[in-house]
Scaffold this motif. Structure first.
Motif, PDB file in Angstrom:
ATOM      1  N   MET A 152       0.803  -1.226   0.000  1.00  0.00           N
ATOM      2  CA  MET A 152       0.000   0.000   0.000  1.00  0.00           C
ATOM      3  C   MET A 152       0.839   1.281   0.000  1.00  0.00           C
ATOM      4  O   MET A 152       0.312   2.346  -0.337  1.00  0.00           O
ATOM      5  N   ASN A 153       2.105   1.203   0.314  1.00  0.00           N
ATOM      6  CA  ASN A 153       2.932   2.414   0.376  1.00  0.00           C
ATOM      7  C   ASN A 153       3.792   2.637  -0.866  1.00  0.00           C
ATOM      8  O   ASN A 153       4.574   3.594  -0.898  1.00  0.00           O
ATOM      9  N   ILE A 154       3.647   1.800  -1.880  1.00  0.00           N
ATOM     10  CA  ILE A 154       4.483   2.002  -3.061  1.00  0.00           C
ATOM     11  C   ILE A 154       3.980   3.217  -3.843  1.00  0.00           C
ATOM     12  O   ILE A 154       2.777   3.441  -3.969  1.00  0.00           O
ATOM     13  N   LEU A 159      -4.819   3.594  -7.503  1.00  0.00           N
ATOM     14  CA  LEU A 159      -6.236   3.306  -7.309  1.00  0.00           C
ATOM     15  C   LEU A 159      -6.374   1.957  -6.619  1.00  0.00           C
ATOM     16  O   LEU A 159      -5.603   1.027  -6.882  1.00  0.00           O
ATOM     17  N   VAL A 160      -7.377   1.868  -5.739  1.00  0.00           N
ATOM     18  CA  VAL A 160      -7.715   0.607  -5.064  1.00  0.00           C
ATOM     19  C   VAL A 160      -9.207   0.380  -5.230  1.00  0.00           C
ATOM     20  O   VAL A 160     -10.008   1.303  -5.031  1.00  0.00           O
ATOM     21  N   ILE A 224      -5.096   7.554  -1.210  1.00  0.00           N
ATOM     22  CA  ILE A 224      -5.207   6.720  -2.415  1.00  0.00           C
ATOM     23  C   ILE A 224      -6.670   6.699  -2.871  1.00  0.00           C
ATOM     24  O   ILE A 224      -7.567   6.465  -2.062  1.00  0.00           O
ATOM     25  N   ALA A 225      -6.909   6.963  -4.152  1.00  0.00           N
ATOM     26  CA  ALA A 225      -8.279   6.946  -4.680  1.00  0.00           C
ATOM     27  C   ALA A 225      -8.890   5.568  -4.499  1.00  0.00           C
ATOM     28  O   ALA A 225      -8.239   4.539  -4.728  1.00  0.00           O
ATOM     29  N   LEU A 226     -10.167   5.552  -4.109  1.00  0.00           N
ATOM     30  CA  LEU A 226     -10.858   4.306  -3.787  1.00  0.00           C
ATOM     31  C   LEU A 226     -12.058   4.138  -4.716  1.00  0.00           C
ATOM     32  O   LEU A 226     -12.782   5.098  -4.994  1.00  0.00           O
TER      33      LEU A 226
END
Length: 378
Positions: A152-154, A159-160, A224-226
């Motif tokens: 998650m930190n890269i 987008l997730v 992060i866009a969800l």
């Protein structure tokens, strides 16, 4: 560089003229042609912003071109990238599954390799398109959250999406469609399918809700866009909005698409849905949502070349209010806005010179040339 004799697809109109590029950005455009002999002759084609793809699992096909065949990572990445730019896509979020709907599925095996190939090829400047990551989190799986937390930190993560493909949920609201899809995909007999279905229901009850809450919390904290995925009801949409979603991927009903708009989520549908005239899962047709003004973004999903075909089909369809500028925005400006990519997505001075020149032959529209930041890549 000057591109001459083209139909410029601007934000609100299409004008015939020319466009100039300097240092990788659009420096000027005009509704007249340049007289400079070195200008590129676009021969009357349509010049559009480079397409922005938010959800494609095309990379999967190159890593596993046939069952039990694992292809070398950089060869797979290079072939995938070439197909992206040939389809007019200059910014691509490669959708990679975290967790799987079936234990032992090849997506879990290839997870590290695919993420590594995207990141390393991008950092080395090997790609023609700009590649980022979209993690598709399959919620009913015990490995999903720890795997997501590993990645998650890269910095390439853009987008997730949160998805639950268990029977009775969202995309597969009817058992018949669920069985038809997965028996065909995994070649299961009736007994194997019954056991698979029971395990998926149990996994969903155990893991889906805690994984959904935890991953959404991480995304909101990290900016992060969800995206939601396959919402079917207004209640699903309300839950997605409460979690912080900004995109509604593939809502399965008109009710969910309408509720998504009411809640301020951008509705993303598959371009193959437009081409085929409907959903392969029996859900709401993207063309129907377009006719209601409920379509914001198109994704090529599993077929990259579907984007350009779908854009012109929507623009030429008299059942909706889309002109060509509005149809092109579905694959350029709107996805850029959803991800806050303010440097691309429109033809305007100072924006990145990510450009697609399209032409037509016997009613078929195709990509003729592509530039990324002023450099021709196709």
């Amino acid at each position: 560089m000057i591109i001459n004799n083209v139909k410029l697809v601007l934000e609100n109109e299409v004008v015939e003229g020319s466009l100039a590029v300097k240092n990788g950005v659009i420096s000027a455009f005009a509704d007249t042609n340049s007289q400079l002999p070195e200008a590129i002759n676009g021969e009357g084609g349509w010049l559009m912003p480079g397409f922005i793809e938010l959800h494609t699992d095309n990379l999967d096909k190159f890593f596993t071109p046939r069952p039990k065949v694992d292809w070398p990572a950089y060869s797979a990445m290079s072939s995938h990238d070439a197909l992206m730019v040939a389809s007019g896509i200059t910014t691509v979020l490669d959708a990679i599954a975290v967790g799987d709907v079936r234990d032992g599925g090849h997506r879990l095996d290839n997870l590290q390799k695919m993420i590594g190939a995207v990141r390393n090829s991008e950092q080395a400047g090997l790609n023609r398109a700009e590649h980022r990551l979209h993690l598709r989190c399959e919620l009913p799986h015990e490995s999903t959250l720890p795997l997501f937390e590993e990645f998650m930190n890269i910095p390439e993560l853009g987008l997730v999406s949160l998805m639950d493909h268990s029977p009775g949920q969202r995309q597969f609201s009817t058992p018949e469609k669920y069985r038809e899809y997965y028996q065909g995909k995994y070649r299961l007999n009736d007994d194997e399918m019954e056991a698979f279905q029971e395990s998926q229901i149990a996994n969903s009850l155990r893991w889906a809700k805690p994984n959904r809450m935890a991953i959404a919390e991480h995304c909101n904290r990290l900016g992060i866009a969800l995206a939601s995925h396959d919402d079917a009801t207004a209640a699903h949409v309300a839950e997605s909005k409460a979690l912080g979603s900004v995109i509604a991927e593939f809502p399965t009903t008109e009710e969910a698409a309408y509720a998504s708009h009411q809640q301020g989520l951008q509705v993303l549908m598959g371009a193959p849905n437009i081409i085929r005239g409907g959903s392969h899962s029996g859900n709401v047709a993207a063309q129907h949502l377009a006719s209601l003004g409920l379509l914001d973004i198109l994704s090529s999903d599993y077929y990259p070349a579907s984007l350009i075909d779908a854009v012109f089909r929507i623009a030429l369809d008299e059942s909706n209010a889309f002109g060509l500028s509005q149809a092109v925005a579905l694959v350029t400006r709107n996805p850029a806005t959803a991800l806050s990519l303010q440097d691309r997505g429109v033809i305007a001075e100072g924006k990145r010179a990510d450009l697609v020149l399209a032409r037509a032959h016997q009613g078929h529209h195709y990509v003729h040339n592509v530039w990324r930041q002023g450099k021709q890549v196709f």
